[in-house]
Write an enzyme that holds these catalytic residues in place. Structure first.
Site, mmCIF file in Angstrom:
data_model
loop_
_atom_site.group_PDB
_atom_site.id
_atom_site.type_symbol
_atom_site.label_atom_id
_atom_site.label_comp_id
_atom_site.label_asym_id
_atom_site.label_seq_id
_atom_site.Cartn_x
_atom_site.Cartn_y
_atom_site.Cartn_z
ATOM 1 N N TYR A 39 -1.338 11.541 24.276
ATOM 2 C CA TYR A 39 -0.302 11.898 23.817
ATOM 3 C C TYR A 39 -0.070 12.670 22.590
ATOM 4 O O TYR A 39 -1.171 12.535 21.444
ATOM 5 C CB TYR A 39 1.004 10.932 23.530
ATOM 6 N N LYS A 77 9.594 -3.719 14.688
ATOM 7 C CA LYS A 77 9.924 -2.225 13.908
ATOM 8 C C LYS A 77 10.937 -1.450 14.539
ATOM 9 O O LYS A 77 11.904 -0.929 14.086
ATOM 10 C CB LYS A 77 8.583 -1.330 13.918
ATOM 11 N N THR A 97 10.567 -0.280 1.980
ATOM 12 C CA THR A 97 9.256 -0.260 2.476
ATOM 13 C C THR A 97 8.934 -1.624 2.885
ATOM 14 O O THR A 97 8.078 -1.888 4.010
ATOM 15 C CB THR A 97 8.104 0.189 1.699
ATOM 16 N N ALA A 98 9.648 -2.654 2.437
ATOM 17 C CA ALA A 98 9.213 -4.016 2.778
ATOM 18 C C ALA A 98 9.414 -4.523 4.353
ATOM 19 O O ALA A 98 10.580 -4.403 4.788
ATOM 20 C CB ALA A 98 9.777 -5.065 1.865
ATOM 21 N N PHE A 123 -3.870 3.524 18.213
ATOM 22 C CA PHE A 123 -2.731 4.393 17.903
ATOM 23 C C PHE A 123 -3.664 5.767 17.630
ATOM 24 O O PHE A 123 -4.597 5.799 16.749
ATOM 25 C CB PHE A 123 -2.005 4.226 16.846
ATOM 26 N N SER A 160 -4.200 -1.422 6.607
ATOM 27 C CA SER A 160 -4.440 -0.007 6.694
ATOM 28 C C SER A 160 -5.718 0.439 6.139
ATOM 29 O O SER A 160 -6.749 0.864 6.726
ATOM 30 C CB SER A 160 -3.627 0.866 6.455
ATOM 31 N N TYR A 196 0.853 -1.343 -0.047
ATOM 32 C CA TYR A 196 -0.001 0.222 -0.038
ATOM 33 C C TYR A 196 0.851 1.212 0.224
ATOM 34 O O TYR A 196 0.675 2.281 -0.773
ATOM 35 C CB TYR A 196 -0.899 -0.045 1.190
ATOM 36 N N VAL A 213 -1.780 4.534 8.662
ATOM 37 C CA VAL A 213 -1.625 5.169 7.399
ATOM 38 C C VAL A 213 -2.819 5.249 6.533
ATOM 39 O O VAL A 213 -3.147 4.045 6.645
ATOM 40 C CB VAL A 213 -0.626 4.680 6.642
#
Length: 332
Positions: free
Chosen positions: A300, A168, A80-81, A233, A213, A13, A196
């Site tokens: 936050y 990540k 990006t992978a 999130f 997403s 994406y 996203v």
């Protein structure tokens, strides 16, 4: 001659919009895909740029040397992978190892086989910034100096979602460690987006095949939810702005070995449902009402001033992002 940019995970994406950003700017793009079916999907999405689009087949990016052929003759890389799995069972096998190795192997391949590469931009995530154990953390402001403090050991009790966050973190830290220790001829930049959202460039023969997403938005109005889900999130970025962030991180000299927190604003699923119900009368019956017009709680915030100052990055409104996404789904 125009530069050639390698975009890993080309059928993804975010990658689809990154590819479009570079093609529109006059670059040639080589995308990594697992098979010809994925390549054809990407070709279809960017049909008007077919002459500037090519592919390299990488079946398993966690295999040593996976990118050795793909990087040859490349001028720059957008990586990006990475595995996006929120229900993993074997965290090491499904998340930690492929996330870290996939990042390290692209860096190693570039150093050994792509002397022309001067910048590699890596798609990280707000997951590598957020301290999930702190919850809403009212009044706190996250910046690029924050790192997710959770350890691999702690994920076994915390569950698969926190394990993804840690994957990540491990991958991004591994990238900076590589540059510091190996001192390659290229610099890196990392981009750390939260959720996203936005329109699709590719088409799907079944809505069940939507990327994670997009499905996060689609489920809000497709009748599958009776209640507004809890927000996990509390910030988002438009996929088109995220693609722009990658482009700017690649083309801006000052971005060398920098980390960028990118987000448009805070949001909640309640706000999204309110907006959908107000904009689309035909979706009222299938979009949960929840506690309508409930204000955003004290949560936050993300300080994205560095990306604005150094990259000149600007953001679309939540209305544009959400409605463009919904309109895309409604036409499929």
């Amino acid at each position: 001659m125009p530069e050639t940019i390698l975009v890993t995970g080309a059928s993804g994406y975010v990658a689809s919009h990154v590819i479009r950003q570079f093609l529109e700017a006059g670059y040639k793009v080589r995308g990594t895909v697992r098979n010809e079916a994925s390549a054809e999907k990407v070709r279809h999405a960017h049909a008007q740029y077919a002459d500037n689009l090519s592919f390299s087949y990488v079946k398993d990016m966690s295999v040593p040397g996976a990118f050795n052929e793909a990087v040859q003759g490349i001028d720059g890389i957008i990586h990006t992978a990475s595995p996006f799995i929120l229900d993993a069972k074997d965290y090491e096998k499904e998340l930690f190892t492929p996330a870290v190795n996939g990042t390290l192997f692209i860096l190693q391949a570039a150093k050994a086989h792509a002397p022309g590469v001067r910048r590699i931009v890596i798609t990280s995530s707000f997951a590598s910034v957020l301290d999930v154990t702190k919850g809403l953390r009212p009044g706190y402001v996250y910046t690029e100096t924050n790192w997710n403090p959770m350890t691999v050991e702690e994920t076994h009790a915390a569950g698969p979602s926190p394990a993804y966050l840690v994957s990540k973190t491990l991958a991004e830290k591994a990238a900076f460690d590589f540059v510091e220790k190996e001192k390659p001829g290229f610099s890196i930049a990392t981009v750390t987006p939260p959720m996203v959202y936005g329109p699709l460039l590719e088409t799907y023969d079944s809505m069940e095949k939507l990327n994670t997403s997009s499905m996060d938005i689609y489920r809000l109005f497709n009748g599958s939810l009776k209640e507004v889900p809890d927000t996990a999130f509390w910030a988002y970025i438009d996929v088109r702005d995220l693609a722009r962030a990658h482009y700017l991180a690649y083309t801006t000299p000052a971005a060398a070995n920098q980390r960028y927190l990118t987000a448009a604003r805070n949001f909640s699923y309640q706000i999204l449902c309110d907006m959908i119900r107000a904009k689309y009368p035909e979706l009222v019956a299938t979009t949960p009402e929840g506690r309508a017009n409930q204000p955003l709680p004290d949560v936050y915030r993300l300080d994205t001033s560095k990306a604005k100052k150094e990259l000149g990055l600007e953001y679309r409104s939540l209305e544009e992002t959400l409605f463009d996404a919904v309109d895309t789904f409604l036409t499929m």
